[in-house]
Design a protein around this motif. Structure first.
Motif, mmCIF file in Angstrom:
data_model
loop_
_atom_site.group_PDB
_atom_site.id
_atom_site.type_symbol
_atom_site.label_atom_id
_atom_site.label_comp_id
_atom_site.label_asym_id
_atom_site.label_seq_id
_atom_site.Cartn_x
_atom_site.Cartn_y
_atom_site.Cartn_z
ATOM 1 N N UNK A 166 52.714 16.646 38.830
ATOM 2 C CA UNK A 166 51.746 15.722 38.234
ATOM 3 C C UNK A 166 52.031 14.257 38.553
ATOM 4 N N UNK A 167 53.039 13.994 39.373
ATOM 5 C CA UNK A 167 53.359 12.614 39.757
ATOM 6 C C UNK A 167 53.417 12.518 41.274
ATOM 7 N N UNK A 168 52.511 11.766 41.895
ATOM 8 C CA UNK A 168 52.420 11.739 43.357
ATOM 9 C C UNK A 168 53.625 11.138 44.062
ATOM 10 N N UNK A 169 54.430 10.317 43.387
ATOM 11 C CA UNK A 169 55.574 9.677 44.040
ATOM 12 C C UNK A 169 56.904 10.321 43.634
ATOM 13 N N UNK A 170 56.844 11.536 43.107
ATOM 14 C CA UNK A 170 58.039 12.280 42.708
ATOM 15 C C UNK A 170 58.193 13.488 43.625
ATOM 16 N N UNK A 171 59.416 13.695 44.125
ATOM 17 C CA UNK A 171 59.702 14.820 45.014
ATOM 18 C C UNK A 171 61.007 15.481 44.570
ATOM 19 N N UNK A 172 61.275 16.660 45.116
ATOM 20 C CA UNK A 172 62.534 17.328 44.756
ATOM 21 C C UNK A 172 63.010 18.216 45.892
ATOM 22 N N UNK A 173 64.304 18.478 45.888
ATOM 23 C CA UNK A 173 64.892 19.551 46.676
ATOM 24 C C UNK A 173 65.740 20.370 45.719
ATOM 25 N N UNK A 174 65.891 21.636 46.015
ATOM 26 C CA UNK A 174 66.606 22.569 45.135
ATOM 27 C C UNK A 174 67.765 23.169 45.912
ATOM 28 N N UNK A 175 69.005 22.837 45.539
ATOM 29 C CA UNK A 175 70.162 23.371 46.233
ATOM 30 C C UNK A 175 70.355 24.848 45.897
ATOM 31 N N UNK A 176 70.928 25.591 46.832
ATOM 32 C CA UNK A 176 71.089 27.030 46.646
ATOM 33 C C UNK A 176 72.024 27.363 45.493
#
Length: 247
Positions: free
Chosen positions: A68-78
């Protein structure tokens, strides 16, 4: 492993990396606080959450927030790999000119990144000094001892390497030889690249949610051991510049 593929962070001037490990109680506060800062940032800025193998609801909340936030991103470590690994992963996938870092505990505020951004043009690393720290006297004493010993070993002259608010030129950050514990030596590692460093006082707040991941071992004993690892590496560090090329 580093990513060689450009991504959405290349559309921004500054990326804030936020490592997250079991911070479910802080996620919505992070969304609100960072969300208020991004429109006020001195440069076009995005947030990058690095989920470090959380086993609570942090990941699902990160996904919800980013949706819901266009300037928010993520990566998910294993898997849970530790703060240094989470920071390196965030830096490796960042392609904005500058990359910064803040803790998920919100004991510092992203608003103070604007204080650091004023100086990033003339320095390769700008970092905060926690003014009026709200930690317990015992925690402050441990930090004081660890910082003093680190300064003796590294000669970096930095007052408060534990302050989580930092901004670096991404090209310098990507060359930092990260391994476990090396997040404590970012200033010294930037200096090895002949980078310039500046410290700026920033605000500090008590933790109001979640549980600290630090204890006597990883705040005091482990940093002592890491100082000797850094001294070994410093003697063997390779620093070179290419004068010209016909590639």
């Amino acid at each position: 492993m580093s990513s060689a593929t450009m991504n959405k962070t290349s559309e921004y001037k500054f990326t804030i990396v936020v490592p997250v490990y079991n911070e479910e109680d802080n996620m919505y506060r992070l969304e609100e606080t960072i969300g208020k800062f991004l429109p006020q940032s001195k440069v076009k800025t995005c947030a990058l959450f690095v989920n470090d193998g959380s086993n609570d609801s942090s990941k699902s909340k990160i996904e919800e927030i980013c949706a819901r936030n266009p300037d928010f991103y993520y990566i998910d470590l294993q898997e849970n790999s530790g703060l240094s690994a989470a920071m390196k992963a965030g830096i490796d996938v960042t392609f904005s000119d500058y990359v910064g870092y803040m803790d998920a505990d919100l004991q510092t505020t992203p608003e103070d990144f604007n204080l650091l951004l004023e100086h990033i043009g003339n320095h390769e690393l700008v970092m905060g000094i926690r003014a009026n720290r709200k930690d317990t006297p015992f925690k402050r004493m441990q930090s004081k001892i660890a910082n003093g010993f680190r300064r003796i070993i590294t000669g970096d002259g930095v007052t408060d390497t534990g302050c989580p608010l930092k901004i670096m030129h991404t090209e310098y950050a990507k060359r930092v030889p990260f391994f476990t514990g090396m997040h404590r030596f970012l200033p010294a590692l930037i200096l090895l690249q002949n980078g310039r460093i500046k410290e700026i006082p920033v605000r500090h707040f008590p933790r109001v949610a979640g549980i600290s991941k630090y204890n006597l071992w990883n705040r005091l004993v482990s940093p002592f051991m890491d100082c000797f690892a850094y001294r070994w590496m410093k003697k063997r560090y390779i620093n070179y510049g290419i004068r010209e090329s016909n590639l």
